[in-house]
Design a protein around this motif. Structure first.
Motif, PDB file in Angstrom:
ATOM      1  N   LEU A 120     -18.862 -62.528  -3.300  1.00 14.23           N
ATOM      2  CA  LEU A 120     -19.643 -62.660  -2.094  1.00 14.23           C
ATOM      3  C   LEU A 120     -19.479 -61.533  -0.956  1.00 14.23           C
ATOM      4  CD1 LEU A 120     -19.837 -66.366  -1.626  1.00 14.23           C
ATOM      5  CD2 LEU A 120     -21.472 -65.032  -2.817  1.00 14.23           C
ATOM      6  N   VAL A 121     -20.388 -61.207  -0.272  1.00 12.55           N
ATOM      7  CA  VAL A 121     -20.375 -60.525   1.054  1.00 12.55           C
ATOM      8  C   VAL A 121     -20.703 -61.435   1.878  1.00 12.55           C
ATOM      9  CG1 VAL A 121     -21.125 -58.449   2.406  1.00 12.55           C
ATOM     10  CG2 VAL A 121     -20.634 -58.293  -0.194  1.00 12.55           C
ATOM     11  N   VAL A 122     -19.924 -61.731   2.966  1.00 17.20           N
ATOM     12  CA  VAL A 122     -20.440 -62.924   3.877  1.00 17.20           C
ATOM     13  C   VAL A 122     -20.171 -62.121   5.449  1.00 17.20           C
ATOM     14  CG1 VAL A 122     -19.405 -65.084   4.945  1.00 17.20           C
ATOM     15  CG2 VAL A 122     -19.286 -64.769   2.674  1.00 17.20           C
ATOM     16  N   ALA A 123     -21.270 -62.232   6.008  1.00 17.16           N
ATOM     17  CA  ALA A 123     -21.240 -61.660   7.422  1.00 17.16           C
ATOM     18  C   ALA A 123     -21.524 -62.746   8.548  1.00 17.16           C
ATOM     19  CB  ALA A 123     -22.831 -60.864   7.545  1.00 17.16           C
ATOM     20  N   ILE A 124     -20.347 -62.712   9.324  1.00 15.42           N
ATOM     21  CA  ILE A 124     -20.230 -63.712  10.597  1.00 15.42           C
ATOM     22  C   ILE A 124     -20.638 -62.951  12.021  1.00 15.42           C
ATOM     23  CG2 ILE A 124     -18.624 -65.024  11.760  1.00 15.42           C
ATOM     24  CD1 ILE A 124     -16.850 -65.400   9.543  1.00 15.42           C
ATOM     25  N   VAL A 125     -21.728 -63.490  12.369  1.00 19.80           N
ATOM     26  CA  VAL A 125     -22.304 -62.433  13.557  1.00 19.80           C
ATOM     27  C   VAL A 125     -22.273 -63.534  14.989  1.00 19.80           C
ATOM     28  CG1 VAL A 125     -24.668 -61.447  14.401  1.00 19.80           C
ATOM     29  CG2 VAL A 125     -24.206 -61.857  11.712  1.00 19.80           C
ATOM     30  N   GLY A 126     -21.769 -62.440  15.932  1.00 23.63           N
ATOM     31  CA  GLY A 126     -21.824 -63.076  17.253  1.00 23.63           C
ATOM     32  C   GLY A 126     -20.698 -63.159  18.038  1.00 23.63           C
ATOM     33  N   ASP A 127     -20.405 -64.166  18.785  1.00 23.26           N
ATOM     34  CA  ASP A 127     -19.354 -64.191  19.619  1.00 23.26           C
ATOM     35  C   ASP A 127     -18.096 -64.777  19.017  1.00 23.26           C
ATOM     36  OD1 ASP A 127     -17.865 -64.824  21.864  1.00 23.26           O
ATOM     37  OD2 ASP A 127     -19.010 -66.471  22.714  1.00 23.26           O
ATOM     38  N   VAL A 128     -17.363 -63.933  17.990  1.00 26.98           N
ATOM     39  CA  VAL A 128     -16.344 -64.325  17.382  1.00 26.98           C
ATOM     40  C   VAL A 128     -15.299 -64.378  18.475  1.00 26.98           C
ATOM     41  CG1 VAL A 128     -14.563 -63.479  15.637  1.00 26.98           C
ATOM     42  CG2 VAL A 128     -17.120 -63.071  15.502  1.00 26.98           C
ATOM     43  N   LEU A 129     -14.877 -63.746  19.730  1.00 26.29           N
ATOM     44  CA  LEU A 129     -14.035 -63.695  20.396  1.00 26.29           C
ATOM     45  C   LEU A 129     -13.591 -65.513  21.072  1.00 26.29           C
ATOM     46  CD1 LEU A 129     -11.937 -62.360  22.475  1.00 26.29           C
ATOM     47  CD2 LEU A 129     -13.771 -62.082  24.007  1.00 26.29           C
ATOM     48  N   HIS A 130     -14.789 -65.972  21.033  1.00 20.33           N
ATOM     49  CA  HIS A 130     -14.514 -67.347  21.873  1.00 20.33           C
ATOM     50  C   HIS A 130     -14.938 -68.509  20.902  1.00 20.33           C
ATOM     51  CE1 HIS A 130     -16.229 -64.652  25.221  1.00 20.33           C
ATOM     52  NE2 HIS A 130     -14.841 -65.428  25.789  1.00 20.33           N
ATOM     53  N   SER A 131     -14.830 -68.090  19.513  1.00 25.50           N
ATOM     54  CA  SER A 131     -15.316 -68.940  18.569  1.00 25.50           C
ATOM     55  C   SER A 131     -14.011 -69.432  17.776  1.00 25.50           C
ATOM     56  CB  SER A 131     -16.226 -68.562  17.621  1.00 25.50           C
ATOM     57  OG  SER A 131     -16.693 -69.580  16.483  1.00 25.50           O
ATOM     58  N   ARG A 132     -13.694 -71.011  17.810  1.00 26.06           N
ATOM     59  CA  ARG A 132     -12.752 -71.377  16.786  1.00 26.06           C
ATOM     60  C   ARG A 132     -13.431 -71.540  15.485  1.00 26.06           C
ATOM     61  NH1 ARG A 132     -13.444 -76.559  20.983  1.00 26.06           N
ATOM     62  NH2 ARG A 132     -15.339 -77.386  20.489  1.00 26.06           N
ATOM     63  N   VAL A 133     -14.861 -71.809  15.481  1.00 25.61           N
ATOM     64  CA  VAL A 133     -15.344 -71.656  13.980  1.00 25.61           C
ATOM     65  C   VAL A 133     -15.222 -70.541  13.243  1.00 25.61           C
ATOM     66  CG1 VAL A 133     -17.754 -72.083  12.958  1.00 25.61           C
ATOM     67  CG2 VAL A 133     -17.127 -73.494  14.957  1.00 25.61           C
ATOM     68  N   ALA A 134     -15.358 -69.478  13.977  1.00 25.80           N
ATOM     69  CA  ALA A 134     -15.277 -68.302  13.348  1.00 25.80           C
ATOM     70  C   ALA A 134     -13.713 -67.849  12.656  1.00 25.80           C
ATOM     71  CB  ALA A 134     -15.703 -67.143  14.192  1.00 25.80           C
ATOM     72  N   VAL A 186     -15.467 -59.919   3.999  1.00 23.54           N
ATOM     73  CA  VAL A 186     -15.821 -60.638   5.261  1.00 23.54           C
ATOM     74  C   VAL A 186     -16.100 -59.693   6.340  1.00 23.54           C
ATOM     75  CG1 VAL A 186     -15.447 -62.607   6.576  1.00 23.54           C
ATOM     76  CG2 VAL A 186     -14.296 -62.294   4.358  1.00 23.54           C
ATOM     77  N   ARG A 187     -17.216 -59.774   6.694  1.00 19.37           N
ATOM     78  CA  ARG A 187     -17.683 -58.704   7.783  1.00 19.37           C
ATOM     79  C   ARG A 187     -17.848 -59.661   9.165  1.00 19.37           C
ATOM     80  NH1 ARG A 187     -22.768 -56.145   4.761  1.00 19.37           N
ATOM     81  NH2 ARG A 187     -21.771 -55.091   3.081  1.00 19.37           N
ATOM     82  N   VAL A 188     -17.429 -58.972  10.185  1.00 22.23           N
ATOM     83  CA  VAL A 188     -17.762 -59.666  11.516  1.00 22.23           C
ATOM     84  C   VAL A 188     -18.571 -58.649  12.344  1.00 22.23           C
ATOM     85  CG1 VAL A 188     -15.726 -61.060  11.850  1.00 22.23           C
ATOM     86  CG2 VAL A 188     -15.790 -58.823  12.727  1.00 22.23           C
ATOM     87  N   ILE A 189     -19.734 -59.116  13.079  1.00 17.72           N
ATOM     88  CA  ILE A 189     -20.622 -58.293  13.413  1.00 17.72           C
ATOM     89  C   ILE A 189     -20.935 -58.927  15.049  1.00 17.72           C
ATOM     90  CG2 ILE A 189     -23.279 -57.545  13.363  1.00 17.72           C
ATOM     91  CD1 ILE A 189     -23.310 -58.407  10.498  1.00 17.72           C
ATOM     92  N   GLY A 190     -20.781 -57.861  16.031  1.00 18.22           N
ATOM     93  CA  GLY A 190     -21.117 -58.117  17.271  1.00 18.22           C
ATOM     94  C   GLY A 190     -20.671 -57.171  18.234  1.00 18.22           C
ATOM     95  N   PRO A 191     -20.999 -57.418  19.414  1.00 18.08           N
ATOM     96  CA  PRO A 191     -20.726 -56.199  20.253  1.00 18.08           C
ATOM     97  C   PRO A 191     -19.264 -56.088  20.650  1.00 18.08           C
ATOM     98  CG  PRO A 191     -21.513 -58.298  21.643  1.00 18.08           C
ATOM     99  CD  PRO A 191     -21.779 -58.409  20.126  1.00 18.08           C
ATOM    100  N   LYS A 192     -18.609 -55.149  20.951  1.00 18.75           N
ATOM    101  CA  LYS A 192     -17.335 -55.142  21.240  1.00 18.75           C
ATOM    102  C   LYS A 192     -16.630 -55.983  22.364  1.00 18.75           C
ATOM    103  CE  LYS A 192     -16.287 -49.941  20.210  1.00 18.75           C
ATOM    104  NZ  LYS A 192     -16.913 -48.907  20.642  1.00 18.75           N
ATOM    105  N   THR A 193     -17.335 -56.542  23.238  1.00 21.20           N
ATOM    106  CA  THR A 193     -16.860 -57.390  24.163  1.00 21.20           C
ATOM    107  C   THR A 193     -16.911 -58.773  23.429  1.00 21.20           C
ATOM    108  OG1 THR A 193     -19.319 -57.660  24.916  1.00 21.20           O
ATOM    109  CG2 THR A 193     -17.894 -56.098  26.405  1.00 21.20           C
ATOM    110  N   GLY A 211     -24.306 -54.053   9.247  1.00 20.37           N
ATOM    111  CA  GLY A 211     -23.494 -55.175   9.049  1.00 20.37           C
ATOM    112  C   GLY A 211     -24.149 -56.216   8.111  1.00 20.37           C
ATOM    113  N   LEU A 212     -25.446 -56.413   8.144  1.00 10.15           N
ATOM    114  CA  LEU A 212     -26.222 -57.429   7.326  1.00 10.15           C
ATOM    115  C   LEU A 212     -26.398 -56.965   5.978  1.00 10.15           C
ATOM    116  CD1 LEU A 212     -28.727 -58.911   9.899  1.00 10.15           C
ATOM    117  CD2 LEU A 212     -26.466 -59.918   8.839  1.00 10.15           C
ATOM    118  N   ARG A 213     -26.589 -55.560   5.991  1.00  8.08           N
ATOM    119  CA  ARG A 213     -27.029 -54.836   4.491  1.00  8.08           C
ATOM    120  C   ARG A 213     -26.495 -55.640   3.262  1.00  8.08           C
ATOM    121  NH1 ARG A 213     -30.403 -50.952   5.017  1.00  8.08           N
ATOM    122  NH2 ARG A 213     -29.459 -50.368   7.030  1.00  8.08           N
ATOM    123  N   ASP A 214     -27.108 -56.217   2.306  1.00 11.91           N
ATOM    124  CA  ASP A 214     -26.817 -56.723   1.124  1.00 11.91           C
ATOM    125  C   ASP A 214     -25.909 -57.834   1.174  1.00 11.91           C
ATOM    126  OD1 ASP A 214     -28.171 -55.043  -0.475  1.00 11.91           O
ATOM    127  OD2 ASP A 214     -26.604 -53.568  -0.326  1.00 11.91           O
TER     128      ASP A 214
END
Ligand code: CP
Length: 345
Positions: A196-210, A225-232, A252-255
């Protein structure tokens, strides 16, 4: 049932001693993970980090037959009969608290939901004093959600050996049962983690779930495993967790086979990390047009609560690729599996 340990025999936990006995003091560094007993079996469930693949797989395998009980096709099971499960939620929750309650009841446990806002915590009682008093009422299991990272570890190190602690989310550190129910959902729809290719998108910084998702995915052998989000909103050196970093959502979402969306955790943000919610949606919101870049059979997941129009478009959240509500339902079986394993079944 053995009596709680006398207070004098307890060792203060390693790490932040300032926290001991004082409510509301933020624990910066989670304590060392004491969740396995001397036989390598689960004593507590505090984090997915460091758990071997066999234990993760055993939890998922154990959950599979419980889906029938969770869906009420089969009567209650007596696996936790005579046990008392205390739900201690120091932060709001809809899904986690309720599914833990349903899961415990399906296993025939007595379930007590402590209302924190009307408890003696509001009169200044410390977290550990609250725990001692509930232990004196013959608690067998504590399910704990707390705003401070490390709170569940602290409790686990404090309680008597016969009491089990489940972390239902601590600060930005871990949410292990959410990570596990997400893995159950992925296995249900995709069968094999190793392609699998799995993409996790968004606020990884504050996320216990991520964090729990990343540890679970890499442990279970997901190759990308990809993480996608703004640098901040991505932690510094997040790639050290074994993920590929993307700041361009389309790239990041490709495929991708699985797209896991995250909520902006505004309650944990300090300062302004984003221009605006509208701007964020334009760049990192999941729309049908962006989802079309993933594989045609990609599934879309979200741990909830969702903010429609911020991280996800309603057309996607309610669309045919979304498995967001099945995630919630699988959460009952996964929590049944965790509780029954902790209870020694
Ligand atoms: N996913 C999750 O933890 O949801 P709740 O905050 O509603 O429990």
């Amino acid at each position: 049932m053995s009596a709680p340990k006398p207070a004098a025999s307890r060792q203060p936990p390693r790490g932040d001693k300032k926290h001991l006995g004082r409510p509301g003091v933020f624990l910066e560094t989670p304590l060392r993970n004491p969740q396995l007993n001397g036989h390598g079996e689960l004593q507590h469930l505090l984090t997915i980090e460091g758990l071997p693949r066999e234990i993760l797989t055993r939890i998922l395998d154990t959950a599979a037959p419980f889906t029938e009980v969770a869906e009420r096709e089969v009567k209650k099971l007596p696996l936790l009969r005579g046990k008392s499960v205390f739900n201690l939620f120091f932060e709001p929750s809809t899904r986690t608290r309720t599914t833990f309650e349903i899961a415990a009841k399906r296993l025939s446990a007595d379930v007590l939901n402590l209302n924190i806002s009307t408890s003696s915590q509001t009169k200044g009682e410390s977290l550990l004093d609250t725990i001692d008093n509930l232990s004196a009422m013959h608690a067998d299991m504590f399910v704990v959600r707390h705003a401070s990272s490390g709170a569940a570890h602290l409790i686990a190190q404090h309680v008597a050996d016969h009491i089990h602690v489940i972390n239902a989310g601590d600060g930005r550190h871990a949410h292990p049962t959410q990570g596990l129910l997400d893995m159950y959902t992925i296995r249900h729809y995709k069968r094999d983690f190793t392609r699998l290719v799995v993409a996790i998108v968004g606020d990884v910084l504050h996320s216990r779930v991520a964090r729990s998702q990343i540890h679970a995915l890499t442990t279970l052998g997901v190759p990308e495993v990809r993480v996608i989000g703004p640098k901040t909103l991505l932690p510094a050196q997040v790639e050290r967790l074994g993920v590929r970093v993307f700041h361009d959502m389309r790239e990041g979402l490709r495929d991708a086979d699985v797209v896991m969306m995250l909520r902006l955790q505004n309650e944990r943000m300090q300062g302004s990390l984003l221009p605006s919610a509208q701007e964020y949606f334009k760049v990192f919101g999941l729309t049908p047009e962006k989802l079309a870049l993933a594989r045609p059979d990609a599934i879309v997941m979200h741990p909830g609560p969702m903010n429609r129009g911020v991280e996800i478009d309603s057309a996607v959240a309610d669309g045919p690729q979304a498995v967001i509500l099945p995630q919630v339902t699988f959460g009952i079986a996964v929590r049944m599996a965790v509780m029954s394993m902790l209870a020694g079944n």
